[in-house]
Write an enzyme that holds these catalytic residues in place. Structure first.
Site, PDB file in Angstrom:
ATOM      1  N   GLY A 198     -30.122 -13.753 -52.636  1.00 39.72           N
ATOM      2  CA  GLY A 198     -29.681 -14.670 -53.694  1.00 39.72           C
ATOM      3  C   GLY A 198     -28.267 -14.426 -54.174  1.00 39.72           C
ATOM      4  CG  PHE A 199     -27.374 -13.510 -57.068  1.00 35.26           C
ATOM      5  CD1 PHE A 199     -26.650 -14.587 -57.584  1.00 35.26           C
ATOM      6  CD2 PHE A 199     -28.750 -13.477 -57.252  1.00 35.26           C
ATOM      7  CE1 PHE A 199     -27.297 -15.594 -58.301  1.00 35.26           C
ATOM      8  CE2 PHE A 199     -29.402 -14.482 -57.962  1.00 35.26           C
ATOM      9  CZ  PHE A 199     -28.668 -15.543 -58.493  1.00 35.26           C
ATOM     10  N   GLY A 200     -24.512 -11.789 -54.007  1.00 37.94           N
ATOM     11  CA  GLY A 200     -23.723 -10.684 -53.488  1.00 37.94           C
ATOM     12  C   GLY A 200     -23.573  -9.626 -54.576  1.00 37.94           C
ATOM     13  N   GLY A 201     -23.077  -8.462 -54.182  1.00 40.53           N
ATOM     14  CA  GLY A 201     -22.724  -7.437 -55.152  1.00 40.53           C
ATOM     15  C   GLY A 201     -23.881  -6.659 -55.761  1.00 40.53           C
TER      16      GLY A 201
ATOM     17  N   GLY B 144     -20.453  -8.074 -47.933  1.00 36.03           N
ATOM     18  CA  GLY B 144     -19.704  -9.080 -48.681  1.00 36.03           C
ATOM     19  C   GLY B 144     -18.733  -8.427 -49.631  1.00 36.03           C
ATOM     20  CB  SER B 145     -19.151  -7.072 -53.065  1.00 35.28           C
ATOM     21  OG  SER B 145     -20.273  -6.308 -52.743  1.00 35.28           O
TER      22      SER B 145
ATOM     23  CG  HIS C 104     -29.167 -14.942 -44.404  1.00 35.33           C
ATOM     24  ND1 HIS C 104     -28.855 -13.927 -45.298  1.00 35.33           N
ATOM     25  CD2 HIS C 104     -30.503 -15.129 -44.503  1.00 35.33           C
ATOM     26  CE1 HIS C 104     -29.966 -13.536 -45.909  1.00 35.33           C
ATOM     27  NE2 HIS C 104     -30.972 -14.246 -45.451  1.00 35.33           N
TER      28      HIS C 104
ATOM     29  N   GLY D 146     -26.952  -6.539 -47.427  1.00 30.02           N
ATOM     30  CA  GLY D 146     -27.033  -6.323 -48.861  1.00 30.02           C
ATOM     31  C   GLY D 146     -26.653  -4.913 -49.280  1.00 30.02           C
ATOM     32  N   GLY D 147     -25.592  -4.824 -50.078  1.00 34.23           N
ATOM     33  CA  GLY D 147     -25.199  -3.528 -50.635  1.00 34.23           C
ATOM     34  C   GLY D 147     -24.673  -2.527 -49.617  1.00 34.23           C
TER      35      GLY D 147
ATOM     36  CG  MET E 134     -31.458 -16.447 -48.096  1.00 31.50           C
ATOM     37  SD  MET E 134     -30.079 -15.601 -48.893  1.00 31.50           S
ATOM     38  CE  MET E 134     -28.737 -16.200 -47.865  1.00 31.50           C
TER      39      MET E 134
HETATM   40  C1  DX5 Z   1     -27.540 -11.984 -50.333  1.00 29.73           C
HETATM   41  C2  DX5 Z   1     -26.781 -12.381 -49.091  1.00 29.73           C
HETATM   42  C3  DX5 Z   1     -25.823 -11.366 -48.606  1.00 29.73           C
HETATM   43  C4  DX5 Z   1     -24.738 -11.009 -49.600  1.00 29.73           C
HETATM   44  C5  DX5 Z   1     -24.218  -9.657 -49.243  1.00 29.73           C
HETATM   45  O1  DX5 Z   1     -28.562 -12.889 -50.535  1.00 29.73           O
HETATM   46  O2  DX5 Z   1     -27.691 -12.619 -48.035  1.00 29.73           O
HETATM   47  O3  DX5 Z   1     -25.272 -11.744 -47.355  1.00 29.73           O
HETATM   48  O4  DX5 Z   1     -23.704 -11.925 -49.641  1.00 29.73           O
HETATM   49  O5  DX5 Z   1     -23.298  -9.272 -50.210  1.00 29.73           O
HETATM   50  P1  DX5 Z   1     -23.044  -7.732 -50.582  1.00 29.73           P
HETATM   51  O6  DX5 Z   1     -22.556  -7.044 -49.356  1.00 29.73           O
HETATM   52  O7  DX5 Z   1     -22.036  -7.814 -51.678  1.00 29.73           O
HETATM   53  O8  DX5 Z   1     -24.377  -7.157 -51.044  1.00 29.73           O
HETATM   54 ZN    ZN Z   2     -26.918 -12.916 -45.976  1.00 24.73          ZN
END
Ligand code: DX5
Ligand code: ZN
Length: 213
Positions: A140-143, A195-196, A64, A174-175, A66
């Site tokens: 941009g971020f996990g969680g 992810g998380s 992916h 995401g989420g 970004m």
């Molecule tokens: C966010 C990433 C996601 C992220 C998902 O920019 O593209 O892949 O790591 O993490 P969770 O499942 O924790 O939202």
């Molecule tokens: Zn992703």
């Protein structure tokens, strides 16, 4: 439902251990988040680390992007032979050309839509895509917390897909957790990225299986 754990939530001091663990736990793809600090306010990993992931992963990679300058990054990651490379439509002036380039490299092309981008933007691209990735958080971020408007959006995209290109898969990122996965399935989603939810779970196999509904 297919499951692609995002290694962004792995322990980077034990990356090999964590990548092997999700593969052994039965995931379907390994989701790799490449961020450049420009398109998104975070910076992650480049080809050196992703090639280390590719070496220990026994499941196909789902990369992916970004980033700004998608073409440069496609050239950088293509030698690792991922299953998918996805790029954000918000950052690409010539998406049709880039789709063709990715396919010519023997990789399945996918487009990502940010939470605000309508699925209708894909009307004339869907026929050439193997997958569409809908962001259910701001990239941009996990969680982060799941943005509910992705559900009606996935339903709309799923109806378009059935008409234009039934082979194109829909992925949501995401989420995602065991509470919203059923709604995604009902909306026509084929793959979830998590992810998380997976990496914070003490039993990764149980976490992955709870999403494979
Ligand atoms: C966010 C990433 C996601 C992220 C998902 O920019 O593209 O892949 O790591 O993490 P969770 O499942 O924790 O939202
Ligand atoms: Zn992703």
């Amino acid at each position: 439902m297919l499951v692609a754990p995002s290694v962004l939530s792995a322990d980077f001091g034990n990356l090999q251990r964590d990548v092997e663990a999700i593969c052994e736990a039965g995931c379907d793809f390994v989701h790799v988040d490449v961020m450049d600090g420009h398109f998104v306010p975070n910076l992650t990993i480049g080809p050196v680390v992703v090639s280390a992931i590719a070496k220990c992963a026994t499941k196909p990679l789902d990369i992916h992007l970004m980033v700004e300058n998608n073409t440069f990054f496609v050239d950088l990651f293509a030698p690792l032979k991922p299953e998918y490379i996805s790029f954000h439509i918000e950052e690409e002036k010539h998406p049709h050309r880039l789709i063709q380039k990715i396919r010519s490299l023997g990789i399945k092309p996918a487009i990502v839509l940010n939470p605000h981008t309508p699925p209708e933007t894909l009307e004339y691209l869907l026929g050439d895509l193997d997958m569409v990735l809908l962001m259910s958080v701001n990239p941009g971020f996990g969680g982060q917390s799941f943005i509910d408007s992705v559900i009606p959006k996935a339903k709309k995209l799923s109806a378009m897909r059935d008409k234009i290109n039934p082979n194109c898969l829909i992925e949501v990122d995401g989420g995602v957790n065991n509470k919203n996965v059923a709604l995604l399935k009902e909306a026509g989603v084929d793959i979830v990225v998590a992810g998380s939810y997976i990496f914070n779970h003490t039993n990764k196999k149980e976490a992955i299986e709870s999403l494979q509904i």
